[in-house]
Scaffold this motif. Structure first.
Motif, mmCIF file in Angstrom:
data_model
loop_
_atom_site.group_PDB
_atom_site.id
_atom_site.type_symbol
_atom_site.label_atom_id
_atom_site.label_comp_id
_atom_site.label_asym_id
_atom_site.label_seq_id
_atom_site.Cartn_x
_atom_site.Cartn_y
_atom_site.Cartn_z
ATOM 1 N N TYR A 1 0.887 -1.247 0.069
ATOM 2 C CA TYR A 1 -0.190 -0.134 -0.030
ATOM 3 C C TYR A 1 1.291 1.182 0.022
ATOM 4 C CZ TYR A 1 -4.192 -2.956 0.927
ATOM 5 O OH TYR A 1 -5.224 -3.677 0.942
ATOM 6 N N THR A 2 2.471 1.247 0.210
ATOM 7 C CA THR A 2 2.517 2.466 0.022
ATOM 8 C C THR A 2 3.300 2.854 -1.646
ATOM 9 O OG1 THR A 2 4.187 1.920 2.062
ATOM 10 C CG2 THR A 2 5.011 3.379 0.826
ATOM 11 N N PRO A 3 3.201 3.847 -1.933
ATOM 12 C CA PRO A 3 3.045 4.285 -3.412
ATOM 13 C C PRO A 3 4.564 4.159 -3.934
ATOM 14 C CG PRO A 3 1.385 5.774 -2.236
ATOM 15 C CD PRO A 3 2.452 4.559 -1.347
ATOM 16 N N ASP A 4 5.853 4.952 -2.860
ATOM 17 C CA ASP A 4 7.292 4.799 -3.517
ATOM 18 C C ASP A 4 7.461 3.564 -3.856
ATOM 19 O OD1 ASP A 4 6.185 7.247 -3.413
ATOM 20 O OD2 ASP A 4 7.366 7.433 -1.731
ATOM 21 N N ILE A 5 7.098 2.252 -2.697
ATOM 22 C CA ILE A 5 8.216 0.959 -3.174
ATOM 23 C C ILE A 5 7.296 -0.018 -3.314
ATOM 24 C CG2 ILE A 5 9.894 1.837 -1.537
ATOM 25 C CD1 ILE A 5 8.214 0.437 0.974
ATOM 26 N N SER A 6 5.586 0.557 -3.598
ATOM 27 C CA SER A 6 5.308 -0.345 -3.227
ATOM 28 C C SER A 6 4.924 -1.207 -5.216
ATOM 29 C CB SER A 6 3.172 -0.099 -3.575
ATOM 30 O OG SER A 6 2.075 -0.960 -4.387
ATOM 31 N N HIS B 1 1.440 -0.866 -7.473
ATOM 32 C CA HIS B 1 1.176 1.132 -7.732
ATOM 33 C C HIS B 1 2.127 1.321 -8.950
ATOM 34 C CE1 HIS B 1 -1.245 3.528 -4.420
ATOM 35 N NE2 HIS B 1 -0.714 2.108 -3.465
ATOM 36 N N GLN B 2 3.585 0.860 -8.756
ATOM 37 C CA GLN B 2 4.891 1.065 -10.026
ATOM 38 C C GLN B 2 4.070 0.275 -11.551
ATOM 39 O OE1 GLN B 2 8.146 -1.143 -9.151
ATOM 40 N NE2 GLN B 2 8.735 0.407 -7.540
ATOM 41 N N VAL B 3 3.048 -1.244 -11.107
ATOM 42 C CA VAL B 3 2.567 -1.250 -12.201
ATOM 43 C C VAL B 3 1.407 -0.487 -12.595
ATOM 44 C CG1 VAL B 3 1.271 -3.707 -12.769
ATOM 45 C CG2 VAL B 3 3.130 -4.451 -11.672
ATOM 46 N N LEU B 4 0.490 -0.543 -11.768
ATOM 47 C CA LEU B 4 -0.022 0.226 -12.284
ATOM 48 C C LEU B 4 -0.324 1.996 -13.029
ATOM 49 C CD1 LEU B 4 -3.370 -0.130 -8.728
ATOM 50 C CD2 LEU B 4 -2.801 -0.635 -11.701
ATOM 51 N N ASP B 5 0.877 2.583 -12.834
ATOM 52 C CA ASP B 5 1.817 3.352 -13.215
ATOM 53 C C ASP B 5 2.318 3.037 -14.833
ATOM 54 O OD1 ASP B 5 0.965 4.683 -10.888
ATOM 55 O OD2 ASP B 5 3.289 4.628 -9.867
ATOM 56 N N ARG B 6 2.604 2.163 -14.598
ATOM 57 C CA ARG B 6 3.183 1.814 -15.608
ATOM 58 C C ARG B 6 2.466 1.607 -17.224
ATOM 59 N NH1 ARG B 6 8.492 -2.243 -14.768
ATOM 60 N NH2 ARG B 6 9.591 -0.358 -14.246
ATOM 61 N N LEU B 7 0.856 1.702 -16.438
ATOM 62 C CA LEU B 7 -0.510 0.644 -17.532
ATOM 63 C C LEU B 7 -1.148 1.812 -17.396
ATOM 64 C CD1 LEU B 7 -1.574 -2.757 -15.814
ATOM 65 C CD2 LEU B 7 -0.388 -1.997 -18.182
ATOM 66 N N GLY B 8 -0.408 3.325 -16.983
ATOM 67 C CA GLY B 8 -1.696 4.171 -16.933
ATOM 68 C C GLY B 8 -2.595 4.982 -16.404
ATOM 69 N N TYR B 9 -2.649 3.801 -14.935
ATOM 70 C CA TYR B 9 -4.027 4.165 -14.352
ATOM 71 C C TYR B 9 -2.688 4.499 -12.464
ATOM 72 C CZ TYR B 9 -6.544 2.138 -17.508
ATOM 73 O OH TYR B 9 -7.040 1.540 -19.173
ATOM 74 N N LEU C 1 -2.121 5.389 -9.046
ATOM 75 C CA LEU C 1 -3.323 5.359 -7.968
ATOM 76 C C LEU C 1 -3.284 5.518 -6.609
ATOM 77 C CD1 LEU C 1 -5.663 3.685 -6.750
ATOM 78 C CD2 LEU C 1 -4.023 2.373 -6.160
ATOM 79 N N ASP C 2 -3.187 7.012 -6.179
ATOM 80 C CA ASP C 2 -3.281 7.297 -4.609
ATOM 81 C C ASP C 2 -3.255 6.113 -3.655
ATOM 82 O OD1 ASP C 2 -2.848 9.989 -5.584
ATOM 83 O OD2 ASP C 2 -4.912 10.115 -5.744
ATOM 84 N N SER C 3 -2.703 6.287 -2.472
ATOM 85 C CA SER C 3 -1.854 5.871 -1.545
ATOM 86 C C SER C 3 -3.356 5.535 -0.723
ATOM 87 C CB SER C 3 -1.532 6.232 -0.191
ATOM 88 O OG SER C 3 -1.477 5.618 0.969
ATOM 89 N N LEU C 4 -3.679 4.770 -0.820
ATOM 90 C CA LEU C 4 -5.259 3.622 -0.121
ATOM 91 C C LEU C 4 -5.410 4.067 1.216
ATOM 92 C CD1 LEU C 4 -5.564 -0.030 -1.865
ATOM 93 C CD2 LEU C 4 -6.298 2.739 -2.363
ATOM 94 N N LEU C 5 -4.103 3.779 2.379
ATOM 95 C CA LEU C 5 -4.308 4.060 3.436
ATOM 96 C C LEU C 5 -4.365 5.638 4.076
ATOM 97 C CD1 LEU C 5 -1.247 1.569 4.099
ATOM 98 C CD2 LEU C 5 -3.989 1.306 4.133
#
Length: 301
Positions: free
Chosen positions: A135-140, A143-151, A153-157
């Motif tokens: 759930y930590t965007p910087d190391i998740s 989040h990295q996969v979703l960023d590369r797919l163009g989606y 995601l903000d921190s859910l926590l």
């Protein structure tokens, strides 16, 4: 002759009680004594900053009366109910579906079942740390996969609208293997003859499950719901590691609020009252589930 029979049964019962006595003493020391101390403390305004109040029983119901007017406590109850209902429902549903899917004796299915049991045997703190990384965007990796797919995601926590459900997802992931294991064991005990007869008569798979398999599984599912509902009130490690009750008090469930009152503010009497309310609530819910009548069909088959 009759007198000898009664004497034998009496001696047998006494032997059983004598054998159980050490275990009962240990059980009482580990459960009943702390529970009694908890109830006694809840009847006092005991605080570490005022140790002289540890045996002040002038107003024994003061803590419980204060709970009725504590908006933060009432909010924690609502949060606890949301978390428990969501997590228990999806733990049982996911475990049931996977058990039906993996019910077989091939080595592939056995290997899959073994892998799916891993979350349940991990220590809760390890599970919390794993999901903290997810759930930590910087190391998740998520989040990295979703960023590369163009989606992105903000921190859910950090989002008040998603923080509680993020904890629920982690709780479901950790404990759905419990239901899966219980249901798999029950499926192995169901006789094949009724299912084979229904299949030969042209019954569909859904109807076979609904009218033959499911009645056998109902008592097992009731036990799963009971155990998981009780454990859902102890989702402390996930909340402590992932959100610390935040953002704000969005994920602050009842036991975590009691922890804050007792160990952050040193109000042990008030925190004990919260724990007693949780204990009573768990007993009531357990009784209601036991009275739901889920065992009736099983007893008549």
């Amino acid at each position: 002759m009759q007198q000898t029979k009664v004497t034998w049964h009496t001696r047998q019962r006494n032997a059983y009680l004598l054998g159980l006595a050490p275990s009962l003493v240990v059980l009482a020391a580990l459960t009943l004594v702390p529970a009694l101390a908890l109830v006694i403390t809840s009847l006092t305004p005991f605080s570490l900053t005022h140790p002289q109040t540890s045996f002040n029983f002038a107003h024994p119901l003061q803590n419980y009366q204060q709970l009725l007017h504590d908006d933060r406590f009432l909010h924690s109850l609502v949060t606890q109910i949301k978390l428990s209902l969501f997590s228990v429902f999806f733990q049982v549903l996911t475990g049931l579906l996977l058990a039906l899917l993996l019910n077989g004796r091939t080595w592939i299915l056995q290997g899959a079942r073994t892998l799916l049991l891993i979350p349940m045997v991990l220590p809760p703190i390890i599970v919390a740390l794993v999901w903290k990384i997810i759930y930590t965007p910087d190391i998740s990796p998520l989040h990295q996969v979703l960023d590369r797919l163009g989606y992105p995601l903000d921190s859910l926590l950090a989002n008040p609208s998603t923080a509680l459900w993020a904890i629920a997802v982690a709780d479901v992931w950790q404990w759905f293997p419990f239901t899966m294991l219980m249901v798999l064991a029950a499926l192995q005990m169901i006789p094949n003859e009724p299912q084979e007869a229904a299949s030969l008569d042209g019954a569909r798979a859904f109807n076979i499950f609904r009218f033959i398999v499911f009645p056998y599984l109902k008592p097992v599912l009731a036990v799963c719901v009971l155990f998981r509902l009780i454990d859902s009130f102890k989702a402390f490690p996930l909340i402590y590691v992932l959100t610390d009750g935040g953002p704000g008090s969005v994920t602050e469930v009842t036991n975590y609020y009691g922890f804050i009152q007792a160990f952050n503010f040193s109000w042990w009497g008030y925190g004990s009252a919260i724990a007693v309310v949780i204990l009573v609530g768990v007993f009531v819910l357990s009784w209601l589930i036991g009275q739901a009548g889920w065992n009736n069909d099983y007893k008549t088959t």
